[in-house]
Design a protein around this motif. Structure first.
Motif, PDB file in Angstrom:
ATOM      1  N   THR A   1      68.241  21.131  56.110  1.00 12.29           N
ATOM      2  CA  THR A   1      68.668  19.811  56.579  1.00 12.29           C
ATOM      3  C   THR A   1      68.993  19.856  58.066  1.00 12.29           C
ATOM      4  O   THR A   1      68.564  18.990  58.839  1.00 12.29           O
ATOM      5  N   ALA A   2      69.734  20.876  58.476  1.00 13.32           N
ATOM      6  CA  ALA A   2      70.097  21.017  59.889  1.00 13.32           C
ATOM      7  C   ALA A   2      68.849  21.234  60.744  1.00 13.32           C
ATOM      8  O   ALA A   2      68.707  20.628  61.814  1.00 13.32           O
TER       9      ALA A   2
ATOM     10  N   GLN B   1      65.527  19.882  65.085  1.00 16.00           N
ATOM     11  CA  GLN B   1      64.297  20.430  65.661  1.00 16.00           C
ATOM     12  C   GLN B   1      63.869  19.568  66.852  1.00 16.00           C
ATOM     13  O   GLN B   1      63.739  18.352  66.740  1.00 16.00           O
ATOM     14  N   GLY B   2      63.735  20.187  68.011  1.00 12.97           N
ATOM     15  CA  GLY B   2      63.320  19.465  69.200  1.00 12.97           C
ATOM     16  C   GLY B   2      64.439  18.751  69.941  1.00 12.97           C
ATOM     17  O   GLY B   2      64.203  18.115  70.966  1.00 12.97           O
ATOM     18  N   PHE B   3      65.668  18.861  69.441  1.00 13.99           N
ATOM     19  CA  PHE B   3      66.811  18.216  70.092  1.00 13.99           C
ATOM     20  C   PHE B   3      67.005  18.794  71.493  1.00 13.99           C
ATOM     21  O   PHE B   3      66.957  20.003  71.687  1.00 13.99           O
TER      22      PHE B   3
ATOM     23  N   GLN C   1      76.935  19.875  56.672  1.00 11.54           N
ATOM     24  CA  GLN C   1      77.643  20.471  55.541  1.00 11.54           C
ATOM     25  C   GLN C   1      77.103  21.875  55.282  1.00 11.54           C
ATOM     26  O   GLN C   1      75.905  22.117  55.360  1.00 11.54           O
ATOM     27  N   GLY C   2      77.991  22.789  54.976  1.00  8.80           N
ATOM     28  CA  GLY C   2      77.592  24.150  54.643  1.00  8.80           C
ATOM     29  C   GLY C   2      77.512  25.084  55.834  1.00  8.80           C
ATOM     30  O   GLY C   2      77.175  26.259  55.674  1.00  8.80           O
ATOM     31  N   PHE C   3      77.833  24.597  57.033  1.00  8.11           N
ATOM     32  CA  PHE C   3      77.803  25.451  58.228  1.00  8.11           C
ATOM     33  C   PHE C   3      78.794  26.604  58.066  1.00  8.11           C
ATOM     34  O   PHE C   3      79.921  26.406  57.635  1.00  8.11           O
TER      35      PHE C   3
ATOM     36  N   PHE D   1      74.254  29.174  57.218  1.00  9.32           N
ATOM     37  CA  PHE D   1      74.752  28.116  56.340  1.00  9.32           C
ATOM     38  C   PHE D   1      75.028  28.697  54.956  1.00  9.32           C
ATOM     39  O   PHE D   1      74.610  29.803  54.637  1.00  9.32           O
ATOM     40  N   ASP D   2      75.715  27.906  54.121  1.00  2.04           N
ATOM     41  CA  ASP D   2      76.028  28.346  52.757  1.00  2.04           C
ATOM     42  C   ASP D   2      74.784  28.531  51.902  1.00  2.04           C
ATOM     43  O   ASP D   2      74.750  29.391  51.033  1.00  2.04           O
TER      44      ASP D   2
END
Length: 109
Positions: free
Chosen positions: A86-87, A92-94, A59-61, A78-79
């Motif tokens: 949150t993103a 992180q690390g994906f 959300q907020g992207f 993001f917004d």
């Protein structure tokens, strides 16, 4: 010897890029823009599309901006700070590919 010089030159170029962009998790305050590193650079890879697909789930992207003239880096906006945080915590690390594990930090404004 030429290979060693190329490696040293590449390391110097990357160091200069980071300095020029003034980025880094340890020095940037939380904000609504993330800096993403270690993106795939292989020819034919739709890096922009891959990053957009990952981050649009949050959300907020707002948008993805690849760093002009440099491969493997992007800014994701993001917004607000909460949405960006949150993103970042979630991705992180994906491993966006088997060889590319994301490194995400707040962009220094």
């Amino acid at each position: 010897m030429g290979e060693r010089a190329a490696t040293a030159a590449e390391k110097k170029r990357r160091r200069e890029l980071k300095d020029r962009l003034k980025l880094g998790q340890e020095s940037a305050s939380p904000n609504n823009v993330l800096f993403v590193e270690n993106l795939p650079i292989e020819p034919g890879t739709d890096t922009h599309g891959m990053v957009t697909m990952l981050f649009t789930t949050f959300q907020g992207f707002r948008e993805v901006r690849l760093v002009p003239g440099e491969k493997g880096y992007a800014f994701v906006e993001f917004d607000n700070e909460l949405a960006a945080s949150t993103a970042m915590a979630s991705l992180q690390g994906f491993k966006i590919t088997p060889a590319n594990q994301l490194k995400i930090a707040y962009a220094k404004k």
